[in-house]
Scaffold this motif. Structure first.
Motif, PDB file in Angstrom:
ATOM      1  N   ASP A   5      -6.664  -6.923   5.726  1.00 14.11           N
ATOM      2  CA  ASP A   5      -6.830  -6.436   4.348  1.00 14.11           C
ATOM      3  C   ASP A   5      -5.594  -5.664   3.885  1.00 14.11           C
ATOM      4  N   VAL A   6      -4.924  -4.992   4.812  1.00 18.15           N
ATOM      5  CA  VAL A   6      -3.690  -4.263   4.483  1.00 18.15           C
ATOM      6  C   VAL A   6      -2.594  -4.772   5.432  1.00 18.15           C
ATOM      7  N   VAL A   7      -1.463  -5.220   4.855  1.00 20.87           N
ATOM      8  CA  VAL A   7      -0.356  -5.684   5.697  1.00 20.87           C
ATOM      9  C   VAL A   7       0.906  -4.881   5.405  1.00 20.87           C
ATOM     10  N   VAL A   8       1.599  -4.543   6.490  1.00 20.42           N
ATOM     11  CA  VAL A   8       2.932  -3.943   6.351  1.00 20.42           C
ATOM     12  C   VAL A   8       3.918  -5.066   6.644  1.00 20.42           C
ATOM     13  N   VAL A   9       4.758  -5.401   5.653  1.00 22.76           N
ATOM     14  CA  VAL A   9       5.760  -6.449   5.857  1.00 22.76           C
ATOM     15  C   VAL A   9       7.137  -5.865   5.583  1.00 22.76           C
ATOM     16  N   PRO A  10       7.760  -5.286   6.624  1.00 23.52           N
ATOM     17  CA  PRO A  10       9.082  -4.703   6.416  1.00 23.52           C
ATOM     18  C   PRO A  10      10.097  -5.825   6.320  1.00 23.52           C
ATOM     19  N   LEU A  11      11.059  -5.692   5.449  1.00 18.38           N
ATOM     20  CA  LEU A  11      12.171  -6.641   5.377  1.00 18.38           C
ATOM     21  C   LEU A  11      11.680  -8.068   5.173  1.00 18.38           C
ATOM     22  N   GLU A  12      10.703  -8.240   4.296  1.00 19.42           N
ATOM     23  CA  GLU A  12      10.094  -9.548   4.064  1.00 19.42           C
ATOM     24  C   GLU A  12      10.826 -10.295   2.946  1.00 19.42           C
TER      25      GLU A  12
ATOM     26  N   LYS B  62      -4.194  -9.376  -0.523  1.00 15.58           N
ATOM     27  CA  LYS B  62      -3.992  -8.306   0.447  1.00 15.58           C
ATOM     28  C   LYS B  62      -3.273  -7.114  -0.194  1.00 15.58           C
ATOM     29  N   THR B  63      -3.557  -5.955   0.308  1.00 21.58           N
ATOM     30  CA  THR B  63      -2.776  -4.780  -0.066  1.00 21.58           C
ATOM     31  C   THR B  63      -1.500  -4.826   0.754  1.00 21.58           C
TER      32      THR B  63
ATOM     33  N   THR C 104       6.831  -6.945  -5.628  1.00 25.98           N
ATOM     34  CA  THR C 104       5.521  -7.571  -5.479  1.00 25.98           C
ATOM     35  C   THR C 104       4.534  -6.622  -4.803  1.00 25.98           C
ATOM     36  N   ALA C 105       5.062  -5.660  -4.059  1.00 27.15           N
ATOM     37  CA  ALA C 105       4.223  -4.849  -3.178  1.00 27.15           C
ATOM     38  C   ALA C 105       3.345  -3.862  -3.938  1.00 27.15           C
ATOM     39  N   ASP C 106       2.181  -3.538  -3.350  1.00 26.13           N
ATOM     40  CA  ASP C 106       1.359  -2.432  -3.847  1.00 26.13           C
ATOM     41  C   ASP C 106       2.059  -1.119  -3.539  1.00 26.13           C
TER      42      ASP C 106
END
Lengths: 252, 252
Positions: free
Chosen positions: B156-163, B176-177, B192-194
């Motif tokens: 439900d919550v994703v951390v995408v560093p350097l995506e 997804k958050t 795009t990120a929350d």
């Protein structure tokens, strides 16, 4: 992908060609890990500049051409990224202004020196300096300061694209007229240069050649006027302003 | 040079450690050529930001911590540069917020997937997702969209560093958050990120962990207030402003 598969009118032509050539440079042992990171830094600044040649950078390229045409012993220094990115363009510039080409690396290894010389020969260069290494730039550690005695050491005008700050300062201390190509107007190298060109080498080198061709028949007085009216501080300030005022948009 | 040889109080500690770790990542087959170029782009933006965590980036890290602590299935995506730069820091964050770690590459090869998983195991990770690849992010080419069904696909919550931008958008489209760490406030991924965190991963990841530790006993209402009062547009605007107003100085 080869260069010719990228349409010339693609809005991001220079960026795509640049990335393609630099990766090929790694395969050939020409571009170092540090060179790839430096390429990324350049991409970021070019993106902030709008991936275009500013009028101030065009004036700098013209002043550089005037210096090269007026020089007694002009030398163009070639490192791994320059060899990977603009081999033919650099050879063409050397031919038009009568400059020598000298391979000169921040991290000098015989292997990379030879890979770069071979790459330039494959692109049509006849004489390449730098492999003798019998001269030096005073004030630098041995490996950093090694140059050819009849090349950079005795040059009056040097083009050092993508040069590091320590070496740019040491060359200036030798009294040489220094032309630097760099995308970060805050770097020490362009700040040290007599002629800082804040532009992508992929645009700047052919642009210098075009100016040199146009100035081929100019009189010594005309060339002198172009050299003397160029203001390096103003060109750095214009590039900083462009970066500050530029559009932020996606760089992908 | 190993990390511990760089004095912690060196003014350019993060920059030196970053470069050292990313080069070691290349030796280990973790960091790609594209990763090195991306590293250079990041260096340029970090330099323009003054190589510091802006107050707006700190607020974003706090909001990210609140999202992760409130999540049912939080997942932290790990690519080559994240594994090379912040392996222990990322494992520590996952531990504090109870998130899964999933290896997820833009250029997926089994070899690099395994090299990264091995590297994370060597730094103390117990379970690593991503190697199964039985799920997908809809709307992307197969290799780009492959994820684990019980990992990123069901998070439900994703951390995408350097995506990259395409994947950030496709994840957002899944509802997804999304928490993105990126140094360019103009990139599509943070836009795009929350929760866009405009900061160096080397500073941002430990900072998220510190906020998560501090918020460990916060009530659901307190966490909700932190999440809801965070303004992603304002944090992007603050970073743009910092870049425009920053000092230009030598980056070497």
């Amino acid at each position: 992908m080869i260069d010719s598969e990228i349409p010339r009118d693609h809005p991001r032509y220079a960026s795509l060609v640049t990335r393609h050539r630099i990766e090929a440079g790694v395969e050939r042992g020409i571009t170092s890990k540090q060179g790839l990171i430096a390429q990324g830094r350049g991409e970021a600044f070019d993106y902030l500049l709008g991936e275009r040649t500013l009028p101030s950078a065009d004036a700098a390229a013209r002043a550089a051409a005037a210096h090269l045409l007026s020089a007694n012993r002009p030398v163009i220094s070639v490192n791994g990224n320059v060899a990977a990115l603009v081999p033919e363009e650099t050879i063409a510039l050397a031919g038009v202004v009568g400059a020598d080409l000298e391979v000169n690396l921040f991290n000098r290894t015989e292997e990379r020196m030879e890979a770069i010389a071979d790459h330039l020969h494959a692109h049509g260069a006849t004489e390449i300096k730098g492999l003798t290494g019998d001269g030096e730039i005073p004030g630098l550690a041995h490996a950093r300061g090694t140059v050819d005695a009849d090349g950079i050491e005795s040059a009056d005008v040097v083009v050092v694209p993508l040069e590091d700050g320590d070496r740019a300062e040491a060359l200036a201390a030798m009294g040489k007229t220094e032309i630097v190509i760099d995308l970060n107007p805050g770097s020490r190298s362009p700040r040290t240069a007599d002629v800082p060109i804040i532009d992508n080498v992929l645009r700047a080198v052919p642009n210098m050649t075009a100016h040199a061709r146009e100035l081929a028949d100019a009189s010594p007085a005309e060339l002198q006027a172009i050299r003397e009216t160029f203001d390096p501080e103003a060109t750095l300030a214009a590039a900083e302003r462009a970066i500050r005022e530029g559009e932020f948009a996606d760089e992908e």
